[in-house]
Design a protein around this motif. Structure first.
Motif, PDB file in Angstrom:
ATOM      1  N   GLU A  34      38.873  38.525  25.346  1.00 40.71           N
ATOM      2  CA  GLU A  34      39.255  37.120  25.511  1.00 40.71           C
ATOM      3  C   GLU A  34      40.705  37.017  25.976  1.00 40.71           C
ATOM      4  N   VAL A  35      40.940  36.125  26.935  1.00 40.54           N
ATOM      5  CA  VAL A  35      42.270  35.895  27.496  1.00 40.54           C
ATOM      6  C   VAL A  35      42.669  34.460  27.174  1.00 40.54           C
ATOM      7  N   THR A  36      43.895  34.283  26.676  1.00 37.03           N
ATOM      8  CA  THR A  36      44.364  32.935  26.330  1.00 37.03           C
ATOM      9  C   THR A  36      45.559  32.498  27.170  1.00 37.03           C
ATOM     10  N   GLU A  37      46.159  33.409  27.892  1.00 39.08           N
ATOM     11  CA  GLU A  37      47.351  33.092  28.683  1.00 39.08           C
ATOM     12  C   GLU A  37      46.962  32.809  30.133  1.00 39.08           C
ATOM     13  N   PHE A  38      46.552  31.571  30.379  1.00 40.64           N
ATOM     14  CA  PHE A  38      46.168  31.166  31.731  1.00 40.64           C
ATOM     15  C   PHE A  38      46.396  29.669  31.873  1.00 40.64           C
ATOM     16  N   ASP A  39      46.435  29.219  33.102  1.00 38.48           N
ATOM     17  CA  ASP A  39      46.530  27.794  33.428  1.00 38.48           C
ATOM     18  C   ASP A  39      45.350  27.452  34.321  1.00 38.48           C
ATOM     19  N   PHE A  40      45.001  26.162  34.366  1.00 38.19           N
ATOM     20  CA  PHE A  40      43.918  25.740  35.246  1.00 38.19           C
ATOM     21  C   PHE A  40      44.248  24.387  35.849  1.00 38.19           C
ATOM     22  N   SER A  41      43.588  24.098  36.960  1.00 40.87           N
ATOM     23  CA  SER A  41      43.772  22.809  37.621  1.00 40.87           C
ATOM     24  C   SER A  41      42.443  22.066  37.662  1.00 40.87           C
ATOM     25  N   ALA A  42      42.513  20.759  37.794  1.00 40.88           N
ATOM     26  CA  ALA A  42      41.305  19.939  37.869  1.00 40.88           C
ATOM     27  C   ALA A  42      40.452  20.316  39.075  1.00 40.88           C
ATOM     28  N   SER A  43      41.077  20.858  40.120  1.00 41.27           N
ATOM     29  CA  SER A  43      40.327  21.221  41.325  1.00 41.27           C
ATOM     30  C   SER A  43      39.536  22.518  41.166  1.00 41.27           C
ATOM     31  N   GLY A  44      39.674  23.215  40.020  1.00 41.47           N
ATOM     32  CA  GLY A  44      38.826  24.359  39.736  1.00 41.47           C
ATOM     33  C   GLY A  44      39.496  25.717  39.762  1.00 41.47           C
ATOM     34  N   TRP A  45      40.811  25.766  39.919  1.00 43.88           N
ATOM     35  CA  TRP A  45      41.518  27.050  39.912  1.00 43.88           C
ATOM     36  C   TRP A  45      41.887  27.463  38.501  1.00 43.88           C
ATOM     37  N   ILE A  46      41.711  28.750  38.190  1.00 41.52           N
ATOM     38  CA  ILE A  46      42.256  29.345  36.969  1.00 41.52           C
ATOM     39  C   ILE A  46      43.258  30.393  37.438  1.00 41.52           C
ATOM     40  N   GLU A  47      44.462  30.349  36.866  1.00 37.28           N
ATOM     41  CA  GLU A  47      45.498  31.309  37.229  1.00 37.28           C
ATOM     42  C   GLU A  47      45.988  32.024  35.981  1.00 37.28           C
ATOM     43  N   LEU A  48      45.954  33.338  36.019  1.00 39.31           N
ATOM     44  CA  LEU A  48      46.447  34.143  34.904  1.00 39.31           C
ATOM     45  C   LEU A  48      47.973  34.097  34.897  1.00 39.31           C
ATOM     46  N   ARG A  49      48.570  33.990  33.712  1.00 42.27           N
ATOM     47  CA  ARG A  49      50.035  33.976  33.609  1.00 42.27           C
ATOM     48  C   ARG A  49      50.619  35.361  33.849  1.00 42.27           C
ATOM     49  N   SER A  50      49.828  36.396  33.611  1.00 39.29           N
ATOM     50  CA  SER A  50      50.257  37.768  33.926  1.00 39.29           C
ATOM     51  C   SER A  50      49.025  38.577  34.286  1.00 39.29           C
ATOM     52  N   GLY A  51      49.231  39.587  35.108  1.00 39.28           N
ATOM     53  CA  GLY A  51      48.127  40.432  35.515  1.00 39.28           C
ATOM     54  C   GLY A  51      47.263  39.779  36.576  1.00 39.28           C
ATOM     55  N   ALA A  52      46.119  40.388  36.825  1.00 41.29           N
ATOM     56  CA  ALA A  52      45.195  39.907  37.845  1.00 41.29           C
ATOM     57  C   ALA A  52      43.763  40.102  37.372  1.00 41.29           C
ATOM     58  N   PHE A  53      42.869  39.347  37.958  1.00 42.42           N
ATOM     59  CA  PHE A  53      41.447  39.541  37.691  1.00 42.42           C
ATOM     60  C   PHE A  53      41.033  40.872  38.317  1.00 42.42           C
ATOM     61  N   PRO A  54      40.232  41.679  37.629  1.00 48.91           N
ATOM     62  CA  PRO A  54      39.769  42.939  38.224  1.00 48.91           C
ATOM     63  C   PRO A  54      38.946  42.656  39.480  1.00 48.91           C
ATOM     64  N   HIS A  55      38.930  43.579  40.377  1.00 50.33           N
ATOM     65  CA  HIS A  55      38.104  43.448  41.580  1.00 50.33           C
ATOM     66  C   HIS A  55      36.766  44.122  41.299  1.00 50.33           C
ATOM     67  N   ARG A  56      35.965  43.464  40.415  1.00 52.05           N
ATOM     68  CA  ARG A  56      34.682  44.011  39.974  1.00 52.05           C
ATOM     69  C   ARG A  56      33.651  42.904  39.871  1.00 52.05           C
ATOM     70  N   ALA A  57      32.418  43.271  40.047  1.00 49.54           N
ATOM     71  CA  ALA A  57      31.321  42.321  39.922  1.00 49.54           C
ATOM     72  C   ALA A  57      31.096  41.943  38.459  1.00 49.54           C
ATOM     73  N   SER A  58      30.845  40.687  38.215  1.00 47.57           N
ATOM     74  CA  SER A  58      30.444  40.158  36.899  1.00 47.57           C
ATOM     75  C   SER A  58      31.401  40.512  35.766  1.00 47.57           C
ATOM     76  N   CYS A  59      32.689  40.582  36.029  1.00 42.50           N
ATOM     77  CA  CYS A  59      33.652  40.962  34.982  1.00 42.50           C
ATOM     78  C   CYS A  59      34.349  39.755  34.357  1.00 42.50           C
ATOM     79  N   VAL A  60      34.058  38.551  34.865  1.00 39.50           N
ATOM     80  CA  VAL A  60      34.699  37.338  34.352  1.00 39.50           C
ATOM     81  C   VAL A  60      33.625  36.432  33.761  1.00 39.50           C
ATOM     82  N   GLU A  61      33.821  36.066  32.500  1.00 36.96           N
ATOM     83  CA  GLU A  61      32.943  35.093  31.851  1.00 36.96           C
ATOM     84  C   GLU A  61      33.821  33.926  31.427  1.00 36.96           C
ATOM     85  N   VAL A  62      33.487  32.744  31.884  1.00 35.97           N
ATOM     86  CA  VAL A  62      34.324  31.589  31.595  1.00 35.97           C
ATOM     87  C   VAL A  62      33.439  30.425  31.150  1.00 35.97           C
ATOM     88  N   THR A  63      33.842  29.804  30.057  1.00 36.56           N
ATOM     89  CA  THR A  63      33.170  28.598  29.582  1.00 36.56           C
ATOM     90  C   THR A  63      34.032  27.423  30.000  1.00 36.56           C
TER      91      THR A  63
END
Length: 136
Positions: A34-63
């Motif tokens: 679980e990651v808690t350090e992120f921001d999001f916008s109403a237009s649908g972007w999620i941005e991590l405050r540090s690091g990056a999303f892995p470049h892998r299939a099905s590695c992100v689960e978001v509610t």
């Protein structure tokens, strides 16, 4: 509505979700953590405050909680299309014959043609169209 999505990572700090109105992000899980350090916008972007999303299939689960409480423009558009359909009682029949009973339907590419959206209707729907980012 609340929905849980499983997405592919893109190797970037930001990821675009399939929504036009992001209200909240109760949970973000990357590689089963679980990651808690992120921001999001109403237009649908999620941005991590540090690091990056892995470049892998099905590695992100978001509610997410997203959508529109009401969409009066869409309601009006549906009513307008229904009115147009009623004005053409034969529908998409372009030819009829009584002797030997033959009916020809309008078609496009082998499929029966439907009631197309007008350019002005497409413009009205633009704010509700999902955007997966710029075309590459």
């Amino acid at each position: 509505m609340e929905q849980t999505l499983v997405l592919d990572g893109n190797g970037d700090r930001k990821i675009l979700l399939p929504t036009g109105n992001l209200i909240s992000v109760p949970q973000l899980i990357i590689n089963d953590a679980e990651v808690t350090e992120f921001d999001f916008s109403a237009s649908g972007w999620i941005e991590l405050r540090s690091g990056a999303f892995p470049h892998r299939a099905s590695c992100v689960e978001v509610t997410i909680t997203h959508g529109f409480a009401s969409a009066p423009v869409v309601e009006h558009l549906i009513q307008s299309m229904a009115t147009r359909a009623r004005m053409s009682p034969a529908g998409n029949i372009i030819n009829q014959r009584a002797g030997s009973q033959s009916v020809t339907f309008a078609s496009n590419g082998g499929e029966v043609a439907s009631l197309p959206l007008l350019a002005s209707e497409k413009e009205l729907l633009a704010p509700y169209k999902l955007n997966w980012g710029p075309a590459i």
